[in-house]
Every structure is written in C-alpha cells, then in structure tokens.
Scaffold this motif. Structure first.
Motif, short mmCIF file in Angstrom:
data_model
loop_
_atom_site.label_atom_id
_atom_site.label_comp_id
_atom_site.label_asym_id
_atom_site.label_seq_id
_atom_site.Cartn_x
_atom_site.Cartn_y
_atom_site.Cartn_z
N CYS A 103 3.27 -1.00 -10.22
CA CYS A 103 1.91 -1.42 -9.89
C CYS A 103 1.02 -0.32 -10.72
O CYS A 103 -0.10 -0.68 -11.31
N ALA A 136 -5.24 -0.64 -7.52
CA ALA A 136 -4.39 -0.84 -8.17
C ALA A 136 -3.65 -2.02 -7.99
O ALA A 136 -3.07 -2.88 -8.74
N CYS A 137 -3.30 -2.24 -6.69
CA CYS A 137 -2.86 -3.34 -6.31
C CYS A 137 -3.51 -4.76 -6.82
O CYS A 137 -2.90 -5.58 -7.01
N ASP A 147 -7.28 8.11 -1.91
CA ASP A 147 -6.07 7.62 -2.77
C ASP A 147 -5.94 6.34 -2.18
O ASP A 147 -5.22 5.46 -3.13
N GLU A 148 -5.95 5.98 -0.96
CA GLU A 148 -5.76 4.52 -0.39
C GLU A 148 -6.46 3.57 -1.23
O GLU A 148 -5.94 2.35 -1.55
N TYR A 154 -0.01 13.47 -9.70
CA TYR A 154 -0.54 12.60 -8.66
C TYR A 154 0.44 11.53 -8.21
O TYR A 154 0.75 11.36 -7.18
N GLU A 165 -7.88 3.77 -4.17
CA GLU A 165 -7.25 3.70 -5.30
C GLU A 165 -6.08 2.89 -5.53
O GLU A 165 -6.14 2.05 -6.41
N CYS A 166 -5.25 3.17 -4.60
CA CYS A 166 -3.84 2.38 -4.36
C CYS A 166 -4.21 0.71 -4.28
O CYS A 166 -3.77 -0.09 -5.01
N ILE A 167 -5.37 0.38 -3.41
CA ILE A 167 -5.77 -0.85 -3.29
C ILE A 167 -6.25 -1.40 -4.65
O ILE A 167 -6.01 -2.53 -4.95
N ASN A 207 0.82 -1.23 -0.04
CA ASN A 207 -0.05 0.01 0.13
C ASN A 207 0.60 1.20 0.09
O ASN A 207 1.06 1.82 1.03
N TYR A 208 1.16 1.70 -1.15
CA TYR A 208 2.29 2.80 -1.31
C TYR A 208 1.57 4.05 -0.75
O TYR A 208 2.50 4.81 -0.52
N VAL A 209 0.53 4.15 -1.01
CA VAL A 209 -0.12 5.42 -0.60
C VAL A 209 -0.16 5.69 0.85
O VAL A 209 0.34 6.79 1.50
N ILE A 252 -5.33 -5.25 -9.32
CA ILE A 252 -5.07 -5.35 -10.58
C ILE A 252 -3.52 -5.84 -10.87
O ILE A 252 -3.37 -6.93 -11.80
N PHE A 265 -7.50 0.77 -14.35
CA PHE A 265 -8.18 1.79 -13.56
C PHE A 265 -7.93 3.18 -14.23
O PHE A 265 -6.73 3.47 -14.71
N SER A 318 -1.57 -1.01 -13.62
CA SER A 318 -3.19 -1.14 -13.39
C SER A 318 -3.75 0.10 -14.20
O SER A 318 -4.94 0.13 -14.30
N TYR A 319 -3.15 1.51 -14.49
CA TYR A 319 -3.85 2.37 -14.79
C TYR A 319 -3.90 2.55 -16.22
O TYR A 319 -2.66 2.06 -17.00
N ARG A 320 -4.77 2.97 -16.89
CA ARG A 320 -4.88 3.25 -18.25
C ARG A 320 -5.56 4.53 -18.62
O ARG A 320 -6.82 4.83 -17.94
#
Lengths: 983, 409
Positions: free
Chosen positions: A888, B374-375, B367-368, A901, B370-372, A855-857, B377, B386, A892-894
């Motif tokens: 990551c 992402a993880c 944000d968190e 950000y 969103e991070c989850i 959980n990088y955030v 995926i 995402f 996962s982002y597109r």
C-alpha cells in the motif's frame, strides 16, 4: 506358576490370546467346519510348504527353544503320522515368532500376564501350562495329547490323514491350476468366463455333498448315542474331502476378478443364495470352507507373508481350543449330565482330565462349562434332527452367515470353526452347529474367568444370573453380539468387579443371553427369527477372528506398545487388535497390496515381476469391482441406514434385513465397540449416543501426579486414572514446571484425558483447558489451541465459570486469521453487549476492524498494546499485514518513505520510543525485513535511509517463509515448533 | 371435541383417508397425494385428527387394511395424530419414518408423477422439524430434528439429482436444504449440493421451475455475500430479484436486503423511495453517509443496527463502505479547496483532513489518517500520491475520484 519363567512367558501370552479366540470362534461353528479345518490345515501346509520354510527359518532365530521343532514340523510333514498335529507344531512356532516382538515391546501386556486378573482364560493357561504344558515345548504337549487320545480317536485321525492326503492332492492340483491360470491371464480373462462354469460345477458338488452330509449327520446322531466313533468320522471325512476339492475351485471365480478383495468374496455367496433351496443348505455349510481356502490361496498368490501366519495361527488356535475345551468336555463326562454328547468328546475329555492338574479356578471354569454344556446340549438334539430334514430355517441362518462372510477375514474365521469342531469331537460338532448364541456362552465364560477367587466367582455368578434373567425378559438374548462385548472395566480388582456388575445392570446391553431362556427355547418350535441371531453371531465371529489373527500376524508391530490397561480381557484384545484390522476391512485391497509387497521383500526368489504385476492388477480390478459391485452399493445403503435402527432392534426386524446387512452391522458395531471398548451390540450398529455413558464412567484411583499422555486404545483403567484432587496437583505442577512446552503439553493432555474419562466437568476442567490453550498460543501450537478452545466453548456454554471473555477475544483473533467471515460474524453476533466492553474483547474487535479495513497503523498500534496473549495470536497475521501495508505504501507514497517511518507504523519499533536505544534494533530489523521482501532502499541527502516507493511497488514480493509446510500452516512445522518450544 | 365422535364415524373417516391415499398412489395422482400428505398445514382439528384421537387403534387399522403400505401409512397417521395434539417431536419421528418409506417407494416409481407429493414431504419434514426443535428447546432437550431433516433431505436429493425425469424436482429439495442449513448455521454443507446442481451438464439450470430458481439464486447469492464475492452475489441476487414474483413483496424485500449492500459496495446507491417501499430503512443512514461523506453517520448506523446486520451477515460488507465515505469526504474537501484557491486545489494537506474528521468527532492521529489516504490511493478510490515529507495528498489532475461503476472496492 502364574508367571511362567523366561522365554516362555511370551508364548503363553499368545496362547492366552488364542485361547480366547478359539473359544469365541469355536463355539459358533459347526461340526462340518471342523472337518474342513482339518483338511484345510493339512492342505495348506502341504501347499505352502516352501513359504513356510522360509518364514520358519526366520522364526527359529528368535525362538529359543523351538527351533528344531519348527524346522522339523515344517519340513517333515509327510513322515508324521498325524498331519494335523504336525501342523500345530509348525504353526505354533511361527506364531511365537511373530508375536515375539509384540510381546517384548508390550510392557502392559506383560504386566497383564503377570497380574492376570482380567484375562478370561488366563488362569487356565497358566495353570495347565504350569504342569505338563509349560515345561516342554508345545510340541511335546501336542504329541502327548495325541498319545493320550483314545485308540478310536486315533483311528479316526488316521482316517483323516488318509483322506486328507487324497484331498490334498486334489486340492493342490486345483489350486495350482487356478493359480497358474491366474497369473498369465492377469485375472481379468478368467473372471467372467470361468465363473459360470465353476458355479455349476459347485452346485453339483454341493448336492452331492448334501447327500453325504445328511448321511453323516444321521450317523453322527447315532454315533453319539452308541459311542462308536470310528465309522462316522470316516464318512464325514470323505465327504469333506470331495467338497473340499471342489471348494478349492470356487475361490478362483470370484478371485479372478478380485482375487484378493472383499467384493469378490462377498459376491459369491449371494449368487449361490439365489440357487435352489435344497442345494443352498449344503452350500451354506460348505461356504465357510471356501472362503478359508480362498484366503490362503489368495495369500499365496499375492505372496503375502501373512499367509503363513494365518495358517499358523489357525493351527495354534486349534490347539489352544483343544486345551480350553477339554475342561468342558471333562465336565460333561464327569457329570454325565449330557448323555448326548459325542463319544469323541468323551475321549478327549478323558485325556485332558488326566493331564490337567486340578486347580482352584477350574471350579469356576467347570461351572461355566457346565452352563455352556447345558446350553449346547439342549440345542444339540434338535439340531441333529433338523439337519437331515434340512430345515429351511437352519439353512437360512447359515446362508446368512455365509453370505455375510467377508473374504479375507472369513477365511481366517473358518479355521476357528474347525477348532471348535475338533474340540467337541466330530459328532458333537455336528450338533453344536445350531446352538444358540455362542458368543453369549463365551461372554459368560469370560466373566467368570476373570474372577480371581471364589468370592469373586460367586459374586459374578449371581450377577450373571441376574443378567440372564434380565436378558430373557428383554428378549435381547439373541440380538446381542457378545463377541465384541465390551467387557467392562478390569475385573482384576474387587472394585472393578463391582463396577462391572453395575455396568451390566445399568447399561442398556446388560441383558445377556440367559441360560434359562436357552433351555426353554429347546422345547419350543424354532422360530425363524431365533435362528437369525445365531447366524449373525457366527458372522460376527467370522469377521472378528480374522481380524484378530491378522492382527497378531500382520499388525503385531502396529499394536500399541504402551497400552495402559493390564487386563487381559478378551474384548480388549479383540478390540485393540481390531483397530488395525478394521482399517483393513475398509480397504482390503490396500492391505493385500502391502502384504504383497512385504512378501516380495521377504521371499526373495518368490518375488517376480509377474507377481508384482498381478498384485497391481488385482489391486485395481478389485477396487473397481468393489466400488461397482451391487454388494458394495447395498452396503453403502445400509451404512446410511444403520443409524435408523434403534438400539434394541428386535430380531424380527433383523430378519427382514438381507444378509449383507448383518455383516455391515457387524462392521459398524465393531467400529463403535472399538471406540467404546464394549463388546456388546447385536451387530445392529449401536450409535455412540445410545450407550449409557453414566454406567461406563470410571473413578480413578491413581495417586501419581505425573503421567505421560497416551492415547487410549482400550477402556480406561481406574488404576491409571487420577482422581480430581490429584489432577489439581498435577495442573499445579505443570504450571510451575520449568520444563519446555512439549513436556507441559504432554502432561496437560494426560490431565485432560483423565478428566474426560471420568467425565469431570468442573472449574478445574476449564482451568486445565485454559492453561493448555494459553501455553499452546504462546508456543504457536494451533492444533492444541483449537482443541482446547472448542472444549472451552462447550464448557462456558454449559455455565462453567472461567476466563470466557479472554478466550472469546482469542477466538475472535483466531477467526481473523482463519479468514472465516461467517464464523466471525456469528461469533460477533453472539457476543453480549457487556462483553464488548471488556478490554480484551474490545481489543480483539478493533484488531479485526483494523485488519479488514487495511488500517495498518491502527493494527500495529493495537499490536503494541495487546492485553493477555492477544499479541501472540496477532503474530499469526502480522507478516501478512506488514506486507499489505508495504504494498500500500509503495503504491501510494511518492517519491520515498523513510525507513524510520515504516519501522514505526509497521510495529518494528515502539510508537513512542523512536529515539530510544532499542529503536535502533527495530530499525535494523525493519531494514532487513524490507530487503527480504524486495523493497528498494536508498539513502537521501541527509543520510537517512528511504524506501524508493516507485521501484519498490513492482519489486515487492512475499518471500516463501522458511518454515512453510505443505499443509500451509507454518506454525505446525515441526522444526520451528521444536525450536520455539524448547526456547 | 373428539369425545362425542363415535367409533364408527372415526373408523369411517380414517378409512376414508387411507383409501384416498392409496387411491392417489394407485392412480398416480401426485397432486391429490400431495394435499393428503401436508400434515402441518392442516388445522389441528380436522375431521381426520379428531377421528384419530377417537380411535386410538388406528395403526392396526391401517396395517390390516393396507399391509403393503403399512410402513408408510402407519407412521403417517401417527404423525398426523401427534401433530394435531401438538407433540411435534413425536410427530417428527413418525413423519420421518413415513417419509423414508415414501422415499423408498418413490425410488421405484419410474415417472416423476409423485414429485408434488415428494416436495410436500420435503417441505413438511422441514416444518415439522422446526416445530419439533422449538418444542425440544423449550423442554431443555437437544434440538436435533432439523439436522435429521437435513440428512433425510440429502437422501431425497440423492434420489432426485440423477439423470432422468426426476431431476427437475431436485432444485426444490436443494432450496429446502438451504433453508435448513442457513437456519442451522451450517451453510458450508451447501457446497456439495451447489456443486451437484451447477456442474451438471445433462440438465440446464433454466429448465428448473422458476420459483425454485429464484429461491436457489437468493440463497447462493447470500452465500456469495458471505464470501465477499460481490460481483457474483450481485448477479445471483439480481437474477432472483428480476424473476421474483412482483406480487410477493416480502420475497422482494428479502432479496433487496442483500442486494442493496452489495450494490452499495459497488457504488450504486438506492433511492430512498425504494428503501421506504420495502421497509429497508436501516440502510437509509448508510446511504446518506455515503452521499455526504459523513463517517460519523455511517458508524452510528452500523452501531444502531449492529445486531441486525451481524445476523443477516451484511455487517462486514457495510463496514467496508467506510473507504467510500472517506473518498467522499476528501472529494468534498477538494471541491471546497478548488473554490477557495484553485491553484492549489490538487494538493490537500493532511492537516485539513484531520481537521475535517475532528469536526465529525472522529479522533484519529496523523499517522492513521495518512494510512487511510494511502489506502484510498492503494484501492483506486483516489488517483494521486502522498508525499510523506510534506504530508500532502497530491491528487491527479484527471478524474481524481474515479467512480466505482459497478466494480467493488
């Protein structure tokens, strides 16, 4: 007079060293060895002349006074009537040369000389030297000695000379042959084939020699009474020569396979051991010589520069031994207490008496001597009787000693034996052979020699008495290895004196061999077990001396130049010297290798390719042989067993132990003694935990606040150790200091050292470690941090108060870095419930969670709000975390992710300060980081920078960090560390 | 009770014991010897220990009668005596001496007839060391006997783990070593032993006795759990489970205690009956949370059994199940959404997930979450992508929530 002026002070230093050595070794060895020594010295000189010249010439440059002498002595061996003395000269000078650098660098040593409190024999040296010794070169001194010698003695010398020459011839031949054969064959061929034959040969010789030996022994006994020294020496010399020649042959068999290595040497003794008993006896006495020769030979073959040194040092020792011993013999004569003492001893004593100025300290010495003499004498008669008969016990002990002798070192030790012999005079030497713990004697001497004035002396004497009685009671008299004795702290001060006595009394080893016991033993039937200790001691001596010598010669450069202690304690020398040597002892082949290389460079023409190959060959064969040899296996077994032996191993149990054990034990005990700077232990590998640390704890007196860190190589000197209140000030000074981390680290380490040696475990200790740990974290010095952390854990565990929550947080954070799941689990499990409520610990736990769940955030959120120095430790894996996060995100982002950000969630900019001024910096930094890691950036319609995730997902890479180092921990990289530390 | 034992009787009993030991040795009767050596399993007041108490001069007796075995028998008797009077530290020291002597002898025996006895010694020395350490710890001394037993067993292992018939006994000693190392928390020491067992070419692992194989697999499986090598851990623990004696429920439970978390991390959920049968209900909530996508329940379960899980070392494994719980949660949202408006079923707004988590009383900012996502995926728990701009999780049309099917996350 205590400070010899100018250039001479250094040589004298050396001399003191040698004195000590000589004394130690001299006592332990038998008369036979003496003869050998003489022979070997002569032969060696002859054989090695060329080499010597080379090195001598080198020496002349550095040595101021003695150039002419050196050269002469080296070259003009033949012209001089007494070859032995010639050797001394030659030897001495090289010694000076070699030692020079050391002495010059070694400020502490220098100090030691000046202050001179600790050295057992220092007074001795300085005093006699002040008279005739000091002024002229050593050469003069020796010649003077020769002149002064009684005619009878001189004749004996002469005989020696003749014999020697004859012996030399044969010896040289042998050597040459073996050597030659060795080179072409590259060792292997010779090894197996030559061994059996040679051994047979030896046996014959031995038996022959035995006969001689008996004769000589008897004659010596008679001589002692009558005092006619001339004939006895003759026979002896002859025998020796014959032996010697044969002995020289001996080296080849073992040497061929493993010419230079220990295994080879060790092997030889055992095989002989198994031989016939009667023959064994002879062999035992002979063995020592063989090794010695062996070494020399080996050295020559290898072209090791040290060879010369050894020779030199030996000779030098010889001379020094004479000096030392003279007082002893004098004492004997004057007192006439010991009628049995050989005539030769008388002679020598007379000479020396005239020479030696009466000094106040001699008093003490004489007393020492007296004691020693007594001991000696008591044993002597018995031994003399025993010898002709060939008592199995004696043999056994000797055998043990022999077998235990290690190759390279052994040879060195032999010379020492010789030295002793020479001192006592031929007959006396014979008698000495069987004497009890020689090392004890030296121990007593050492103690007394430390005394500066009469008051001290008397005090120490009474202490010694106590010790002796105690030892008698304990029965540990013989089981101790006095040579490696720890020697207590510095004797220089009155306080230290007290310390010593305390230490002795309270320490488990305090029992020394009591003279009373010894005298008693004289009348008792000799128990088998009783002899063993002697043998062991001999072994110990043998082992140790080589070290010393080698150290002097080989490792002078290695010697720590900044030794803290002033004392000239024998043990200190021995131990400090030993350290390098002990290394060698473990990897003898390696040492020889290096030695060989050095020689190659030094003796230009001598270094041929074949030499090199041979060296290599030897290196491999020897190492293999060592690994496979039964001795090695046995030794290993023993090593594993040594901890089972309890501290006060009675001699009985030892008797059951095979010979090799003794050696082994000595090695191990050496290691421990090195650690402890205690020269005790009976060689039975006392475990560290067996030592009575309370008795060793010192109390510092140093008032200096600033003190550079120096890793101790000897026992701490209270004068250089700061007491707790000073340490507190020192800590304060460090905390307020403006200097960089390197300075602070140095200071803190010295504070830690002082705390450790005084065994202070208080809140100050914790404070020091905490301070250092924090500084180390800030500077990224993980090695120091870990040291501090482990100490802190121990302190906290023992209930000393400190910031333990803060540091358990650090510990957790560090474990995240090290990725050690098990330790992490146990650390978490050991956290008490209330600790988990602490902000720092809670933070650390959350960081761990964020890291492990990816959980990088959350991770970078925590990074921004880290308490204490948590963020510094998080720095260790911030880069990793960012990279994983980037991977990551790119997967996962597109289609894109704004850099803005990314900069926010990856901690480049503060979470709440995106729009602020420093947000721009963070953005730029993020952009650079992204580019550096292969991310593909693009600008969208609004002009905002975006990460093209699809392309980036395949192009991301972790760049090699610039400060990456081979061991994988970038924070240990020196350059990086220095730049950060100085900033 | 030893008081009324006559000296003669005591003498007779000790002599009897000694002759039985020596007979067993001379007749190479390993089983008999083994039973005679089990110091700690004998009740405190056996005829022998009474006799030893009544006849304090027993060391001399043993030494005189059997001088060639004195260094084995004398400490052995001492150990029995000290053990019977509850002085375990002394008992350990004596027993270690006896064991060393025995090992010395054992090395010289060419056939492995005394393997049973050797194993008994290995077991006994561990048990006595544990007792001794307990005793030392209560007396405030340094409990180092178990460590010493470990080094002794390493010697035994060195003797056994060689070519030849004795090797078959090596695995038993290995397991005793594992037990010691796990208790001491020095499991890194296991590595050398494991290497020696697993790299041996001249001895097939399957030739070892089954009980040793099971124990070995259990411990090495646990090690793999520590290392988070779930596939290997699954293999080893399954091996242990399959070959474990079905009667021995406690052993089965032990294996399951580690196998269940491993299986969970690979998406294999146990039936509740299994948990009930082997009394592993601490995992029940975890399983339920996985089924329901109830993150709160998982965290509660972890919190409730934290100490237990930390101690056994499965905490980190269970913690990693969170992602699977998230996956389940998103899947549920997806199912609901599909029912509500099928056209937009594959687009899950981030706000919805945040709201769902809010209902679970888990406070996470956008944000968190969103991070989850992402993880999820990134770790292949969700197929899709995402869209950052619109904050929407776009699911793949085909199999958006792939099953793990035995592959760990």
């Amino acid at each position: 007079m205590r400070k010899p002026a100018g250039a001479w002070s250094k040589p004298f230093h050396l001399r003191t060293h040698l004195y000590l050595l000589a004394i130690i070794f001299g006592f332990s060895l038998t008369g036979i060895f003496l003869y050998y020594l003489m022979d070997s010295i002569n032969q060696n000189s002859v054989y090695y002349d060329p080499q010597r010249d080379v090195s001598v010439s080198g020496a002349t440059q550095s040595v101021t006074n003695s150039e002419s002498h050196v050269v002469q002595s080296a070259n003009s061996y033949v012209p001089y009537p007494t070859s032995v003395q010639q050797d001394y000269n030659a030897v001495q000078h090289p010694n000076h040369y070699y030692n020079y650098p050391q002495a010059a660098n070694d400020s502490s040593v220098q100090r030691g000389v000046d202050q001179g409190p600790g050295a057992a024999y220092q007074p001795h040296t300085s005093f006699p030297n002040s008279g005739s010794y000091v002024g002229p070169t050593s050469n003069t001194y020796y010649t003077a000695g020769a002149h002064q010698t009684v005619p009878g003695y001189a004749t004996s010398n002469y005989y020696y000379h003749q014999n020697n020459t004859w012996g030399n011839g044969s010896c040289v031949n042998n050597h040459a042959q073996s050597y030659q054969s060795c080179i072409p064959d590259s060792n292997v061929a010779q090894s197996s084939s030559s061994l059996p034959t040679s051994s047979v040969h030896y046996q014959q010789q031995y038996s022959q020699w035995a006969y001689y030996y008996d004769q000589s022994a008897q004659t010596s006994g008679g001589l002692a009474v009558t005092g006619s020294g001339s004939t006895a020496p003759d026979t002896k010399t002859v025998t020796i020569d014959s032996n010697y020649a044969h002995t020289s042959n001996q080296p080849p068999p073992p040497g061929t396979t493993s010419w230079k290595n220990d295994a080879g040497n060790t092997t030889t003794p055992p095989s002989q051991e198994q031989g016939i008993q009667g023959y064994q006896n002879q062999y035992a006495s002979q063995v020592p010589v063989a090794p010695m020769f062996h070494t020399h030979y080996v050295n020559n073959a290898a072209g090791i520069p040290t060879f010369q040194n050894q020779c030199v040092s030996l000779a030098y020792q010889h001379s020094s031994a004479n000096h030392n011993q003279l007082p002893l013999s004098n004492q004997v004569d004057q007192q006439k207490v010991l009628p049995l003492h050989g005539s030769s001893s008388n002679v020598s004593s007379v000479n020396h008496v005239s020479e030696n100025p009466e000094t106040p300290w001699q008093d003490s010495l004489s007393s020492n001597v007296h004691m020693l003499n007594k001991i000696q004498i008591s044993t002597n008669p018995r031994i003399a009787q025993d010898f002709p008969i060939g008592t199995p016990q004696v043999d056994k002990s000797k055998l043990e000693a022999d077998s235990s002798l290690k190759p390279a070192y052994v040879c060195v030790s032999m010379p020492k034996n010789d030295v002793t012999v020479s001192q006592n005079g031929s007959e006396a030497v014979m008698q000495v052979t069987g004497s009890f713990p020689v090392s004890l004697r030296t121990y007593v001497e050492r103690n007394l020699a430390r005394c500066k004035d009469d008051a001290q002396r008397t005090a120490s004497r009474s202490i010694l008495k106590e010790i002796i009685t105690k030892a008698t009671a304990d029965g540990t008299l013989h089981t101790k290895n006095w040579d490696i004795e720890p020697l207590f702290t510095l004797p220089e001060k009155a306080t230290s004196m007290n310390m010593t006595s305390n230490g002795k009394d309270s320490s488990p080893f305090s029992s020394s061999r009591s003279p009373s016991r010894r005298t008693k033993s004289r009348w008792e039937p000799v128990a088998k077990s009783r002899w063993e200790p002697v043998a062991e001691e001999n072994v110990a001596n043998n082992v140790e001396l080589p070290n010393e010598l080698a150290k002097i010669n080989i490792c002078s450069s290695l010697e720590p130049t900044k030794r803290m202690s002033n004392s000239w304690d024998l043990r200190k020398h021995v131990q400090s010297r030993q350290s390098p040597l002990s290394q060698y002892s473990h990897r003898p082949t390696k040492m020889q290798r290096t030695g060989g290389d050095a020689s190659l460079t030094e003796n230009g023409n001598a270094s041929s390719d074949s030499d090199k190959e041979q060296g290599l060959m030897k290196y491999y064969t020897s190492s293999i042989a060592q690994a496979n040899s039964p001795e090695e296996k046995k030794r290993r077994e023993h090593r594993s067993k040594r901890f089972e032996q309890s501290q006060g191993t009675p001699s009985k149990s030892r008797s059951s132990v095979p010979d090799k054990d003794a050696t082994d034990n000595i090695y191990t005990s050496r290691a421990t003694s090195l650690l402890l700077n205690r020269s005790n232990g009976d060689g039975a590998g006392l475990a560290v935990e067996d030592y009575d640390w309370d008795a060793l704890t010192i109390k510092g007196t140093c008032q200096q606040i600033e003190k550079p860190y120096l890793r101790l190589t000897s026992a701490p000197d209270p004068a250089t150790v700061r007491p707790e209140d000073v340490l507190e000030k020192a800590l304060c000074m460090v905390e307020t200091s403006e200097k960089n981390y390197l300075y602070k680290c140095d200071q803190l380490k010295s504070i830690r050292q002082d705390l450790t040696v005084q065994r202070i475990q208080s809140e100050l200790t914790v404070k020091v470690y905490e301070t250092h740990a924090r500084l180390a974290i800030q500077s990224g010095d993980l090695a120091e941090y870990n040291q501090c952390q482990s100490q802190l854990r121990r302190c906290y565990g023992e209930g000393v108060k400190g910031c333990n929550l803060e540091f358990s947080a650090y510990n957790l954070l560090y474990l995240v870095h090290s990725n050690n799941k098990r330790d992490l689990l146990s650390s978490m499990a050991s956290l008490p419930k209330e600790a988990k409520k602490d902000t720092a610990v809670k933070h650390a736990l959350e960081v761990r969670y964020a890291f492990s769940s990816g959980n990088y955030v959350l991770f970078f959120k925590l990074y921004k709000m880290a308490p204490n120095l948590n963020s510094c430790l998080m720095d260790l894996y911030v880069e990793r975390m960012r990279f994983v996060a980037m991977k990551c995100m790119s997967k996962s982002y597109r289609p894109t992710v704004p850099v803005r950000y990314a900069a926010r969630v990856l901690g480049f900019v503060g979470i709440d300060e995106v729009c602020e001024a420093n947000g721009a910096d963070g953005l730029e930094e993020c952009e650079e980081w992204l580019k550096a890691h292969g991310a593909i950036l693009s600008v969208d319609n609004n002009g905002e920078l975006q990460i093209d995730t699809k392309v980036s997902s395949t192009s991301l890479y972790l760049p090699e960090t610039e400060n990456a180092v081979s061991h994988g921990d970038a924070s240990l990289a020196v350059d990086d560390f220095l730049t950060r530390a100085s900033s | 009770m030893a008081a009324y034992l006559s000296m003669g009787e005591a003498h007779r009993r000790i002599g009897d014991y000694l002759s039985r030991v020596t007979n067993a040795i001379s007749y190479s009767d390993g089983a008999a010897l083994a039973s005679l050596l089990s110091v700690s399993s004998a009740p405190a007041s056996t005829p022998l220990s009474d006799a030893l108490a009544a006849f304090p001069d027993f060391p001399r007796l043993a030494g005189d009668r059997f001088p060639h075995l004195a260094d084995f028998l004398v400490p052995l008797l001492r150990a029995i005596h000290s053990h019977s009077i509850q002085r375990f530290a002394d008992a350990y020291s004596s027993f270690e001496k006896a064991s060393n002597a025995f090992l010395q002898e054992f090395r010289n025996w060419e056939t492995p007839w005394a393997m049973d006895a050797m194993h008994t010694v290995a077991l006994e020395i561990r048990l006595i060391a544990e007792k001794a350490d307990r005793e030392l710890a209560t007396n405030g001394k340094n409990p180092d006997k178990l460590q010493a037993a470990g080094s002794f067993l390493m010697k035994v292992f060195g003797t056994l783990a060689v070519k030849g018939p004795k090797r078959i006994g090596a695995l038993y000693v290995t397991c005793q070593l594992f037990k010691i190392y796990f208790r001491l928390g020095t499991v890194n020491l296991c590595r050398s032993v494991i290497r020696s067992i697993e790299t041996a070419r001249n001895f097939d692992f399957e030739d070892f006795p089954v009980k040793d194989k099971v124990t070995y697999m259990y411990y090495t499986g646990r090690l793999e759990v520590f290392n988070e090598n779930f596939l290997v851990a699954d293999q080893k623990l399954t091996y242990a489970l399959m070959r474990c004696n079905p009667q021995s429920e406690s052993n089965l439970r032990r294996v399951l205690k580690f196998l269940i978390p491993v299986k969970l991390s690979m998406g294999v959920l146990p039936k509740r009956t299994l948990l009930e049968r082997y009394n592993l209900l601490e995992y029940a909530d975890v399983v339920t949370a996985l089924k329901r996508g109830d993150l709160r329940l998982l965290r509660q379960a972890l919190d409730r059994h934290e100490d237990q899980f930390l101690k056994s070392g499965v905490y980190l494994v269970l913690e990693k199940l969170e992602l699977q719980v998230y996956q389940r949660l998103v899947k549920k949202i997806h199912i609901i959404q599909r029912q509500k408006e099928p056209a937009k079923a594959h687009q899950i707004k981030l706000d919805v997930v945040v709201k769902a988590l809010k209902w679970l009383e888990i406070d996470m900012d956008v944000d968190e979450v969103e991070c989850i996502m992402a993880c999820l995926i990134y770790k292949n728990l969700i197929k899709g992508y995402f869209a950052h701009k619109s904050k929407v999780l776009v699911l793949s049309k085909q199999d958006p929530f792939p099953k793990l099917n035995g592959k760990p996350v």
